[in-house]
Design an enzyme around this catalytic site. Structure first.
Site, short mmCIF file in Angstrom:
data_model
loop_
_atom_site.label_atom_id
_atom_site.label_comp_id
_atom_site.label_asym_id
_atom_site.label_seq_id
_atom_site.Cartn_x
_atom_site.Cartn_y
_atom_site.Cartn_z
N GLY A 1 0.89 -1.17 0.00
CA GLY A 1 0.00 0.00 0.00
C GLY A 1 0.92 1.21 0.00
N ASN B 1 -1.54 7.27 1.06
CA ASN B 1 -1.21 8.34 2.01
C ASN B 1 -0.34 7.84 3.15
OD1 ASN B 1 -2.54 10.35 0.65
ND2 ASN B 1 -4.49 10.03 1.72
N THR C 1 -4.51 -1.47 7.90
CA THR C 1 -5.78 -1.41 7.16
C THR C 1 -7.00 -1.63 8.07
OG1 THR C 1 -4.63 -2.20 5.20
CG2 THR C 1 -7.02 -2.46 5.21
N HIS D 1 -10.30 -0.71 17.71
CA HIS D 1 -10.05 0.60 17.10
C HIS D 1 -11.37 1.08 16.50
CE1 HIS D 1 -8.12 3.91 15.22
NE2 HIS D 1 -8.28 3.47 13.98
O1 TXD Z 1 -5.28 3.41 13.15
C1 TXD Z 1 -5.52 2.80 12.09
N1 TXD Z 1 -5.23 1.51 11.96
C2 TXD Z 1 -6.18 3.56 10.92
C3 TXD Z 1 -6.10 2.76 9.64
C4 TXD Z 1 -5.69 4.94 10.78
C5 TXD Z 1 -5.86 5.57 9.58
C6 TXD Z 1 -6.21 4.89 8.31
N2 TXD Z 1 -6.63 3.52 8.49
C7 TXD Z 1 -6.75 2.67 7.30
O2 TXD Z 1 -5.50 2.47 6.64
C8 TXD Z 1 -7.66 3.20 6.23
O3 TXD Z 1 -9.03 3.06 6.61
C9 TXD Z 1 -7.28 2.30 5.08
O4 TXD Z 1 -7.93 1.06 5.22
C10 TXD Z 1 -5.77 2.10 5.29
C11 TXD Z 1 -4.91 2.91 4.38
O5 TXD Z 1 -5.18 4.27 4.52
P1 TXD Z 1 -4.54 5.31 3.45
O6 TXD Z 1 -4.99 6.68 3.85
O7 TXD Z 1 -3.10 5.04 3.25
O8 TXD Z 1 -5.35 4.91 2.12
P2 TXD Z 1 -4.93 5.22 0.60
O9 TXD Z 1 -4.17 6.51 0.53
O10 TXD Z 1 -6.17 5.01 -0.20
O11 TXD Z 1 -3.88 4.05 0.29
C12 TXD Z 1 -4.30 2.72 0.15
C13 TXD Z 1 -3.47 2.15 -0.99
C14 TXD Z 1 -3.82 2.76 -2.35
O12 TXD Z 1 -2.65 3.33 -2.92
C15 TXD Z 1 -4.34 1.58 -3.16
O13 TXD Z 1 -3.96 1.61 -4.54
C16 TXD Z 1 -3.64 0.43 -2.47
O14 TXD Z 1 -3.74 0.75 -1.08
N3 TXD Z 1 -4.27 -0.86 -2.69
C17 TXD Z 1 -3.55 -1.99 -2.81
N4 TXD Z 1 -2.22 -2.19 -2.72
C18 TXD Z 1 -1.82 -3.48 -2.87
N5 TXD Z 1 -2.66 -4.53 -3.07
C19 TXD Z 1 -3.99 -4.32 -3.15
N6 TXD Z 1 -4.84 -5.36 -3.38
C20 TXD Z 1 -4.49 -3.01 -3.01
N7 TXD Z 1 -5.75 -2.47 -3.04
C21 TXD Z 1 -5.59 -1.16 -2.83
#
Ligand code: TXD
Length: 315
Positions: free
Chosen positions: A9, A12, A119, A175
């Site tokens: 991932g 952000n 995630t 969480h």
């Molecule tokens: O405290 C905590 N655990 C939370 C978690 C705090 C904040 C955010 N929280 C969760 O982290 C949020 O609800 C998301 O489920 C994740 C990731 O948050 P982020 O803000 O980094 O999301 P983005 O910017 O959308 O990045 C997710 C990336 C994006 O670039 C997609 O293209 C990629 O994940 N993605 C994948 N990468 C690899 N493999 C697969 N299958 C895939 N699907 C999407």
């Protein structure tokens, strides 16, 4: 030989993780994402800051899970973040499928790595990650409690106008809205917060509103940003966990860890204080809880178990 840290991932949080890890030179970094060009572009951009930041670690980007090969630490943020108005639980279906695919790749390419899941819905996703990767239960952990506790500490430091360094606070449980900020263990330079209430330096009413704000910490930022989730504080929190593992720091940190009877809970990942060292989650710290805290914690663990069962059924 430098350690290998793989970030699955590169969004952000993933990009911020890479930046922080590079600045701290914790190891070589591989960013993996399904978005073509994004991990490669962020890796190249970060690498081009090395002459200014003077770090020697290598940063690569890839669209293939095979790049997980021989990772020492894997931090997973792959999945969809919440849109305003969505609950973390609304993400369970989509993210369960994504996380289980990544878990199988970890099983194939780096089954001995220390796995940190970010995630959402966090507690359920850690469980899916462990069951699909088959890594040892204490080598798979979720980041949430450090972020939630950090929010609580920040709000308190602002209200009391004291250095953030003077504040200790813990959040237990899932969480989500049922998280349990442990007021009884909240101290300012070792002085219990109850003393500050007695001295009228903070009112119980104000403290309660801070606890509520902490529970809604993620939603507040979702609303302000309009799309996506918080990412700076989540990334810092996960890097603290990775560093405690890589440097065998044995920090006591609130994380989503596997309980096998501790706190009276069996076979569930949920937020508790743990010691993280070179062997992963090395110990679960069992705090003595009052009847009321136990009740709140039970409510939270029930919510986590329901969501975890739902996620497992979706597989
Ligand atoms: O405290 C905590 N655990 C939370 C978690 C705090 C904040 C955010 N929280 C969760 O982290 C949020 O609800 C998301 O489920 C994740 C990731 O948050 P982020 O803000 O980094 O999301 P983005 O910017 O959308 O990045 C997710 C990336 C994006 O670039 C997609 O293209 C990629 O994940 N993605 C994948 N990468 C690899 N493999 C697969 N299958 C895939 N699907 C999407």
């Amino acid at each position: 030989m430098r350690k290998k840290i793989t970030l699955v991932g590169a969004g952000n949080i993933g990009g911020t993780l890479a930046h922080l890890i590079a600045l701290k030179q914790l190891g070589d970094i591989t960013l993996i994402d399904i978005a073509k060009g994004v991990p490669q572009g962020k890796a190249l951009d970060l690498s081009q800051s090395s002459s200014v930041e003077l770090f020697d670690i290598k940063i690569n980007g890839s669209n293939n899970y095979s790049s997980l090969k021989e990772s020492d630490v894997v931090i997973i943020t792959a999945g969809l973040p919440r849109m305003p108005g969505m609950s973390r639980d609304d993400l369970v279906e989509t993210n369960t499928k994504i996380i289980s695919t990544i878990g199988k790749a970890i099983k194939k390419y780096c089954p001995k790595a220390f796995i940190i899941c970010i995630t959402n819905p966090l507690d359920a996703m850690v469980s899916i990650l462990q069951s699909s990767s088959k890594v040892k239960k204490n080598m798979c952990v979720g980041m949430a409690g450090i972020l939630d506790s950090s929010r609580l500490k920040f709000f308190l430091s602002k209200e009391l106008n004291v250095s953030i360094k003077s504040i200790e606070a813990f959040v237990l449980g899932g969480h989500g809205d049922t998280m349990v900020p442990l007021v009884r263990y909240t101290t300012i330079s070792g002085v219990p917060i109850q003393e500050f209430i007695k001295k009228k330096l903070i009112t119980q009413k104000k403290l309660n509103s801070i606890l509520k704000r902490t529970q809604n910490g993620g939603g507040e930022i979702n609303k302000l940003l309009g799309k996506g989730s918080a990412f700076y504080a989540p990334a810092s929190s996960a890097v603290q966990m990775a560093e405690s593992f890589l440097k065998d720091k044995k920090m006591i940190l609130p994380c989503a860890a596997y309980l096998d009877g501790e706190y009276g809970i069996k076979d569930l990942y949920v937020g508790v204080p743990v010691i993280i060292g070179k062997n992963g989650v090395e110990k679960i710290i069992e705090l003595k809880l009052t009847a009321n805290e136990k009740q709140e914690f039970k409510k939270s663990t029930n919510a986590v178990r329901n969501l975890t069962n739902l996620a497992e059924k979706l597989l």
